[in-house]
Structure formats: C-alpha cells, structure tokens
Design an enzyme around this catalytic site. Structure first.
Site, short mmCIF file in Angstrom:
data_model
loop_
_atom_site.label_atom_id
_atom_site.label_comp_id
_atom_site.label_asym_id
_atom_site.label_seq_id
_atom_site.Cartn_x
_atom_site.Cartn_y
_atom_site.Cartn_z
N GLN A 1 -63.41 -47.66 13.56
CA GLN A 1 -63.12 -46.88 14.75
C GLN A 1 -63.29 -47.81 15.96
O GLN A 1 -64.20 -48.64 15.97
CB GLN A 1 -64.08 -45.69 14.83
N TYR B 1 -81.95 -32.68 10.87
CA TYR B 1 -80.66 -33.05 10.28
C TYR B 1 -79.60 -31.97 10.54
O TYR B 1 -78.41 -32.23 10.58
CB TYR B 1 -80.83 -33.31 8.77
N ASP C 1 -59.15 -43.76 13.05
CA ASP C 1 -60.03 -42.62 13.29
C ASP C 1 -59.70 -41.61 12.19
O ASP C 1 -58.58 -41.08 12.14
CB ASP C 1 -59.75 -42.03 14.68
N THR D 1 -80.09 -47.01 11.25
CA THR D 1 -78.72 -47.44 11.58
C THR D 1 -78.31 -46.72 12.87
O THR D 1 -79.04 -45.85 13.35
CB THR D 1 -77.70 -47.05 10.49
N LEU D 2 -77.11 -47.01 13.36
CA LEU D 2 -76.64 -46.33 14.57
C LEU D 2 -76.56 -44.82 14.35
O LEU D 2 -77.01 -44.03 15.16
CB LEU D 2 -75.25 -46.85 14.96
N ALA D 3 -75.96 -44.40 13.21
CA ALA D 3 -75.81 -42.97 12.95
C ALA D 3 -77.18 -42.31 12.84
O ALA D 3 -77.39 -41.21 13.37
CB ALA D 3 -75.02 -42.75 11.66
N ILE E 1 -82.46 -44.79 6.50
CA ILE E 1 -82.38 -46.21 6.86
C ILE E 1 -82.02 -46.27 8.34
O ILE E 1 -81.13 -45.54 8.79
CB ILE E 1 -81.29 -46.92 6.03
N LYS F 1 -73.15 -32.53 4.51
CA LYS F 1 -73.41 -33.33 3.30
C LYS F 1 -73.32 -32.46 2.04
O LYS F 1 -72.89 -32.92 0.99
CB LYS F 1 -74.78 -34.02 3.38
P1 NAP Z 1 -73.34 -46.23 10.89
O1 NAP Z 1 -73.51 -47.68 10.76
O2 NAP Z 1 -73.46 -45.64 12.25
O3 NAP Z 1 -72.00 -45.78 10.18
C1 NAP Z 1 -71.36 -44.55 10.44
C2 NAP Z 1 -69.91 -44.88 10.54
O4 NAP Z 1 -69.09 -43.70 10.67
C3 NAP Z 1 -69.61 -45.73 11.77
O5 NAP Z 1 -68.87 -46.86 11.38
C4 NAP Z 1 -68.76 -44.80 12.61
O6 NAP Z 1 -67.86 -45.46 13.49
C5 NAP Z 1 -68.03 -44.07 11.53
N1 NAP Z 1 -67.30 -42.94 12.08
C6 NAP Z 1 -67.77 -41.86 12.73
N2 NAP Z 1 -66.75 -41.06 13.12
C7 NAP Z 1 -65.61 -41.67 12.68
C8 NAP Z 1 -64.24 -41.35 12.76
N3 NAP Z 1 -63.80 -40.23 13.36
N4 NAP Z 1 -63.33 -42.20 12.19
C9 NAP Z 1 -63.73 -43.33 11.58
N5 NAP Z 1 -65.02 -43.69 11.49
C10 NAP Z 1 -65.95 -42.87 12.02
O7 NAP Z 1 -74.48 -45.45 10.02
P2 NAP Z 1 -74.82 -45.46 8.48
O8 NAP Z 1 -76.20 -44.93 8.42
O9 NAP Z 1 -74.51 -46.78 7.86
O10 NAP Z 1 -73.88 -44.32 7.90
C11 NAP Z 1 -72.96 -44.52 6.81
C12 NAP Z 1 -73.02 -43.31 5.89
O11 NAP Z 1 -74.29 -43.29 5.23
C13 NAP Z 1 -72.89 -41.96 6.59
O12 NAP Z 1 -72.13 -41.08 5.81
C14 NAP Z 1 -74.33 -41.48 6.64
O13 NAP Z 1 -74.43 -40.06 6.74
C15 NAP Z 1 -74.81 -41.98 5.30
N6 NAP Z 1 -76.26 -42.02 5.14
C16 NAP Z 1 -77.03 -42.65 6.04
C17 NAP Z 1 -78.40 -42.64 5.88
C18 NAP Z 1 -79.30 -43.30 6.90
O14 NAP Z 1 -80.49 -42.95 6.94
N7 NAP Z 1 -78.81 -44.23 7.70
C19 NAP Z 1 -78.99 -42.00 4.78
C20 NAP Z 1 -78.16 -41.37 3.86
C21 NAP Z 1 -76.79 -41.37 4.05
P3 NAP Z 1 -68.26 -45.50 15.08
O15 NAP Z 1 -69.68 -45.91 15.14
O16 NAP Z 1 -67.29 -46.46 15.64
O17 NAP Z 1 -68.08 -44.09 15.57
#
Ligand code: NAP
Length: 273
Positions: free
Chosen positions: A40, A152, A64, A190-192, A188, A159
C-alpha cells in the site's frame, strides 16, 4: 533443509522491517524463492529502503486490497506463475479500537472486515489464475479471533471471520491442488500492533503466562510459515497453527495463587449511545 529454489512468492503486507510479512519474505528467500511484494502506498519510502539491494525481490506493485481495480491490476501486472501467496494484512479504524465493542459503528465494522477478512477472498480469487497446482496460501490471525482480548475489539470478529474463511477457502481450492492455512501468531511489536490499546501489557502478560515463558518473534512466525508454505506441509490445509509460545493452550497461569485477583463485583451496564 527446505529448498524453494525456483519457487516464486507473492507477499502482501510489508510496511516496515518489523512487519511479519517481511520476516516471511526473507525466510522464503533464504530457502531460494523469489518474491514479489504487493504494497500500500502509505509507506512507499520505507519499502524502497527495504527492497534496495535484494536480488531475490522480483518486483513491488502497489495494491490497496479494498479496491477491486487495484487487485485486478496487480494480477494483470505480475507475470508468469507463482507457488506461494502470503496475506498479512489487517486494519481497523482507530475509532473502533478505542471504544468498547458495543459502540462500534456499522461503517467501522465493515471497514475492519473488508480489509482484514474479505481481502483474503479477493486475493485468493484473483490469485487462482496465476498459482501453480500445489500452491500454498498463508494468512495471519490472532487469538482475539477465538477469545476476548481486551483492546482488540472489532479485530477479534474480523479474525474469527478470517479463520472461518481459511476453512471455507481450503474446501473450495483444495480440489484444484491448492492449500490454504493460517498462523495464529502471539503478539509482536509492529506498526499494526501499535494501534491496539494496552498492547504493552498484553506482551507482558503473554511472556509471563505462556508455557515457553517468552513472547514470540517475527523469526518464530517466519519459520512456521516456511513449513506451511513448503512441500513439507503438503497434506496440511484449512489449518490454524498457533505460533504463540504455547499461550493458547493455557487456561489459568501456573502461579495464579501469587497473583492478586480482586473479588468479582457485578459490573454496571455500559452507557448506551
Ligand atoms: P504491519 O507491519 O503493520 O502489517 C500490516 C499490513 O497490512 C501493512 O503492510 C499494511 O499496509 C497492510 N494493509 C492495511 N490495509 C491495507 C490495504 N487496504 N491494502 C493493502 N495493504 C493493507 O503489522 P503486522 O503485525 O506485521 O501484521 C501482519 C498480519 O499479522 C496482520 O494480519 C495482523 O493482524 C497479523 N498479526 C499480527 C500480530 C502482532 O501482534 N503484530 C499477531 C497476530 C497476527 P500499510 O501499513 O501501508 O497500511
């Protein structure tokens, strides 16, 4: 040793070097695969730094996942056939994450489920035309899809929907030789994750209560992802694999007697909107 020499992967969800998707992309590359990123635009400059001097990155294409035209364009742009699809995408509006679930608006609910759950249907649908027989699709979920995790909120429902989609899609794409699985990762940084209220406390609680007495890392998740995305998991589909230091298996922390638990009191009804 898993050998993915000659295999090609499509990876969605790299936003920074902390992204779980980035750890998975690097792990795939270490095993010999090449990677195309769907990104994105928001963090393009950060992405450009990451892809610099990485010969295993074939290309990076803006997409997107909420925009049908973007996804169509993505799959028209990438050339040839692929073996792996990684969906590591989630988003919920801050307005939904910051208030108790009972205040979630229909609009925020739809946004969270559109980005975080429906996008798996959309990407899988279009990917079918470029995936080789025997391909493997992976998505990322979290315990909040199975149980209540404070902070959450609407993401838990997103989810839960995503996890059911893993099973539904596995049944649909299986006869054509494709597999689809999820990793339920522990928390973990991360940004999200930074958008989840109380995330630091969740990290502390998990490290305290999980059987392995620690939090998991991107590397832990990437190693399990490599297994699911490789031929070693050729008989595994529709599966949700917990990579959370064992936390999901625990009902009550082992040292509950040392934790001060206040006596339960009936909670007042929440104020209605
Ligand atoms: P992350 O680095 O922020 O990754 C989330 C990604 O989703 C970003 O690249 C973001 O892009 C993308 N995204 C959001 N809206 C979008 C859209 N409309 N089109 C395309 N891309 C989009 O965080 P992450 O923790 O690695 O997350 C990756 C996955 O792991 C997610 O499904 C998250 O729920 C899951 N997860 C995370 C954790 C944790 O604790 N971190 C635990 C369990 C599961 P932009 O930033 O450019 O918007």
């Amino acid at each position: 040793m898993i050998n993915l020499q000659g295999k090609r992967a499509l990876v969605f969800g790299v936003a920074s070097e902390d992204s779980i998707a980035w750890a998975i992309a690097q792990k795939l590359a270490q095993a010999g695969a090449t990677v195309t990123l769907g990104y994105q635009k928001r963090f393009l400059s950060r992405l450009m730094q990451l892809v610099k001097d990485k010969p295993w990155i074939e290309s990076w294409v803006e997409c997107d996942v909420t925009v049908e035209e973007d996804v169509k364009k993505f799959f028209a742009t990438v050339k040839g056939r692929y073996d792996v699809l990684v969906h590591a995408i989630a988003f919920a509006p801050a307005t939904a994450l910051q208030k108790p679930i009972i205040f979630t608006t229909a609009e925020d609910f739809a946004t969270a489920l559109n980005v975080s759950s429906y996008s798996l249907i959309r990407l899988t649908h279009y990917a079918m035309s470029v995936l080789n027989k025997g391909s493997s699709v992976l998505t990322l979920t979290y315990l909040g899809g199975e149980r209540v995790v404070p902070g959450y909120r609407v993401m838990g429902t997103a989810k839960a929907a995503l996890e059911n989609l893993v099973r539904e899609l596995a049944a649909v794409v299986g006869p054509a030789g494709h597999r689809i699985n999820a990793i339920s990762a522990g928390p973990i940084r991360t940004l999200a994750a930074s958008g989840v209220p109380g995330f630091d406390s969740i990290l502390d609680w998990m490290a305290h209560s999980a059987p392995l007495k620690r939090n998991v890392t991107q590397e832990d998740v990437a190693k399990a992802a490599l297994f699911l995305l490789s031929d070693l998991a050729s008989g595994v589909t529709g599966e949700i694999l917990h990579v959370d230091a064992g936390y999901h298996a625990v009902g009550v922390p082992p040292d509950l007697d040392k934790i001060v638990v206040p006596k339960a009191q009936a909670a007042p009804n929440p104020p209605m909107p």
